[in-house]
Design a protein around this motif. Structure first.
Motif, PDB file in Angstrom:
ATOM      1  N   UNK A  91      26.406  12.652  -2.630  1.00  0.00           N
ATOM      2  CA  UNK A  91      25.290  11.889  -3.175  1.00  0.00           C
ATOM      3  C   UNK A  91      24.799  13.095  -4.464  1.00  0.00           C
ATOM      4  N   UNK A  92      25.343  14.184  -4.516  1.00  0.00           N
ATOM      5  CA  UNK A  92      24.815  15.228  -5.240  1.00  0.00           C
ATOM      6  C   UNK A  92      25.244  15.360  -6.033  1.00  0.00           C
ATOM      7  N   UNK A  93      24.748  15.767  -7.478  1.00  0.00           N
ATOM      8  CA  UNK A  93      24.861  15.809  -8.746  1.00  0.00           C
ATOM      9  C   UNK A  93      26.246  14.693  -9.691  1.00  0.00           C
ATOM     10  N   UNK A  94      26.965  15.087 -10.091  1.00  0.00           N
ATOM     11  CA  UNK A  94      27.323  13.288 -10.787  1.00  0.00           C
ATOM     12  C   UNK A  94      28.617  13.382  -9.956  1.00  0.00           C
ATOM     13  N   UNK A  95      28.619  13.011  -8.702  1.00  0.00           N
ATOM     14  CA  UNK A  95      29.150  12.454  -7.349  1.00  0.00           C
ATOM     15  C   UNK A  95      30.889  12.955  -8.131  1.00  0.00           C
ATOM     16  N   UNK A  96      30.917  13.841  -8.734  1.00  0.00           N
ATOM     17  CA  UNK A  96      32.218  13.929  -8.416  1.00  0.00           C
ATOM     18  C   UNK A  96      33.259  15.236  -7.367  1.00  0.00           C
ATOM     19  N   UNK A  97      33.746  15.342  -7.306  1.00  0.00           N
ATOM     20  CA  UNK A  97      34.656  16.305  -6.032  1.00  0.00           C
ATOM     21  C   UNK A  97      34.250  17.072  -7.067  1.00  0.00           C
ATOM     22  N   UNK A  98      34.710  17.427  -8.083  1.00  0.00           N
ATOM     23  CA  UNK A  98      34.322  18.534  -8.259  1.00  0.00           C
ATOM     24  C   UNK A  98      33.295  19.539  -7.758  1.00  0.00           C
ATOM     25  N   UNK A  99      32.122  18.492  -8.438  1.00  0.00           N
ATOM     26  CA  UNK A  99      30.853  19.227  -8.316  1.00  0.00           C
ATOM     27  C   UNK A  99      31.023  19.603  -7.149  1.00  0.00           C
ATOM     28  N   UNK A 100      30.960  18.226  -5.803  1.00  0.00           N
ATOM     29  CA  UNK A 100      31.148  18.476  -5.208  1.00  0.00           C
ATOM     30  C   UNK A 100      32.008  20.095  -4.311  1.00  0.00           C
ATOM     31  N   UNK A 101      33.128  19.735  -4.878  1.00  0.00           N
ATOM     32  CA  UNK A 101      33.758  21.182  -4.230  1.00  0.00           C
ATOM     33  C   UNK A 101      32.297  22.434  -4.945  1.00  0.00           C
ATOM     34  N   UNK A 102      31.987  22.604  -5.749  1.00  0.00           N
ATOM     35  CA  UNK A 102      31.515  23.593  -6.332  1.00  0.00           C
ATOM     36  C   UNK A 102      30.258  24.031  -5.359  1.00  0.00           C
ATOM     37  N   UNK A 103      30.285  22.577  -5.323  1.00  0.00           N
ATOM     38  CA  UNK A 103      28.480  23.184  -4.655  1.00  0.00           C
ATOM     39  C   UNK A 103      28.415  23.874  -3.193  1.00  0.00           C
ATOM     40  N   UNK A 104      29.570  23.339  -3.026  1.00  0.00           N
ATOM     41  CA  UNK A 104      29.508  23.581  -1.848  1.00  0.00           C
ATOM     42  C   UNK A 104      30.198  24.293  -0.839  1.00  0.00           C
ATOM     43  N   UNK A 105      30.855  25.059  -1.861  1.00  0.00           N
ATOM     44  CA  UNK A 105      31.095  26.300  -1.880  1.00  0.00           C
ATOM     45  C   UNK A 105      30.597  27.662  -2.464  1.00  0.00           C
ATOM     46  N   UNK A 106      29.425  27.523  -3.034  1.00  0.00           N
ATOM     47  CA  UNK A 106      27.760  27.997  -3.349  1.00  0.00           C
ATOM     48  C   UNK A 106      27.281  28.388  -2.169  1.00  0.00           C
ATOM     49  N   UNK A 107      27.623  26.882  -1.465  1.00  0.00           N
ATOM     50  CA  UNK A 107      26.057  26.532  -0.592  1.00  0.00           C
ATOM     51  C   UNK A 107      26.841  27.492   0.404  1.00  0.00           C
ATOM     52  N   UNK A 108      28.168  26.392   0.986  1.00  0.00           N
ATOM     53  CA  UNK A 108      28.938  27.499   2.001  1.00  0.00           C
ATOM     54  C   UNK A 108      28.699  29.462   1.977  1.00  0.00           C
ATOM     55  N   UNK A 109      28.919  29.994   0.742  1.00  0.00           N
ATOM     56  CA  UNK A 109      29.306  31.100  -0.096  1.00  0.00           C
ATOM     57  C   UNK A 109      27.741  32.132   0.430  1.00  0.00           C
ATOM     58  N   UNK A 110      26.663  31.515   0.296  1.00  0.00           N
ATOM     59  CA  UNK A 110      25.753  31.561   0.919  1.00  0.00           C
ATOM     60  C   UNK A 110      25.441  32.316   1.780  1.00  0.00           C
ATOM     61  N   UNK A 111      25.572  32.076   3.144  1.00  0.00           N
ATOM     62  CA  UNK A 111      25.634  31.758   3.961  1.00  0.00           C
ATOM     63  C   UNK A 111      27.113  32.131   5.012  1.00  0.00           C
ATOM     64  N   UNK A 112      28.192  33.315   4.284  1.00  0.00           N
ATOM     65  CA  UNK A 112      29.165  33.573   4.233  1.00  0.00           C
ATOM     66  C   UNK A 112      30.025  33.076   5.158  1.00  0.00           C
ATOM     67  N   UNK A 113      30.095  31.913   4.986  1.00  0.00           N
ATOM     68  CA  UNK A 113      31.377  31.350   5.412  1.00  0.00           C
ATOM     69  C   UNK A 113      32.629  30.192   5.286  1.00  0.00           C
ATOM     70  N   UNK A 114      32.152  31.008   3.682  1.00  0.00           N
ATOM     71  CA  UNK A 114      33.429  29.961   2.844  1.00  0.00           C
ATOM     72  C   UNK A 114      34.487  30.441   2.954  1.00  0.00           C
ATOM     73  N   UNK A 115      36.043  29.729   3.049  1.00  0.00           N
ATOM     74  CA  UNK A 115      36.906  29.606   2.359  1.00  0.00           C
ATOM     75  C   UNK A 115      37.462  28.419   2.842  1.00  0.00           C
ATOM     76  N   UNK A 116      39.405  28.301   1.377  1.00  0.00           N
ATOM     77  CA  UNK A 116      39.734  27.437   1.176  1.00  0.00           C
ATOM     78  C   UNK A 116      40.291  26.073   1.757  1.00  0.00           C
TER      79      UNK A 116
END
Length: 137
Positions: A91-116
């Motif tokens: 339900x976030x942003x424009x609800x697209x997969x592209x938006x989801x990927x950007x937002x969650x890359x940022x979110x998990x990146x802030x936690x030091x957990x992101x990897x593809x």
């Protein structure tokens, strides 16, 4: 102290707030209450892992109980395996997969957990009850 009383039938439920800060918690809570957000994800090491049928008290950004949700589905997927349907249900942003990927890359990146190829626990839920009448529309 929190001004919203949790009804007795929900005593003993675990509680959590969405996101990683008060503003994001309130923004995501608003989406849940409006019926836009019906999914979320986390990493397997987080303490708020759920199972279908489990109910949770969702807190706002100040820690006040705001609503109760019930988990309806839990699946494990790699970051790159999350599909457009799940992104839409988050339900976030424009609800697209592209938006989801950007937002969650940022979110998990802030936690030091992101990897593809990071593993995510993807959960769908339904709103059971809004506890704070000021939030209901």
């Amino acid at each position: 102290m929190n001004s919203v009383a949790v009804p007795g039938k929900y005593h003993g439920l675990r509680s959590f707030a969405f996101g990683d800060g008060p503003e994001l918690a309130d923004d995501l809570l608003d989406l849940v209450i409006r019926g836009v957000k019906t999914a979320t994800c986390c990493t397997p090491d987080e303490p708020n892992l759920s199972a279908p049928g489990e109910r949770w008290v969702v807190l706002d950004g100040r820690g006040t109980p705001a609503c109760v949700i019930e988990t309806t589905e839990v699946t494990a997927r790699r970051f790159g395996e999350v599909d457009a349907g799940f992104a839409h249900d988050e339900g976030e942003g424009d609800r697209s997969l592209d938006y989801w990927r950007r937002a969650h890359r940022d979110y998990f990146g802030r936690q030091g957990k992101f990897s593809d190829d990071m593993l995510l626990i993807c959960e769908r839920f339904r709103l059971i009850e809004v506890l704070d009448n000021r939030l209901a529309s």
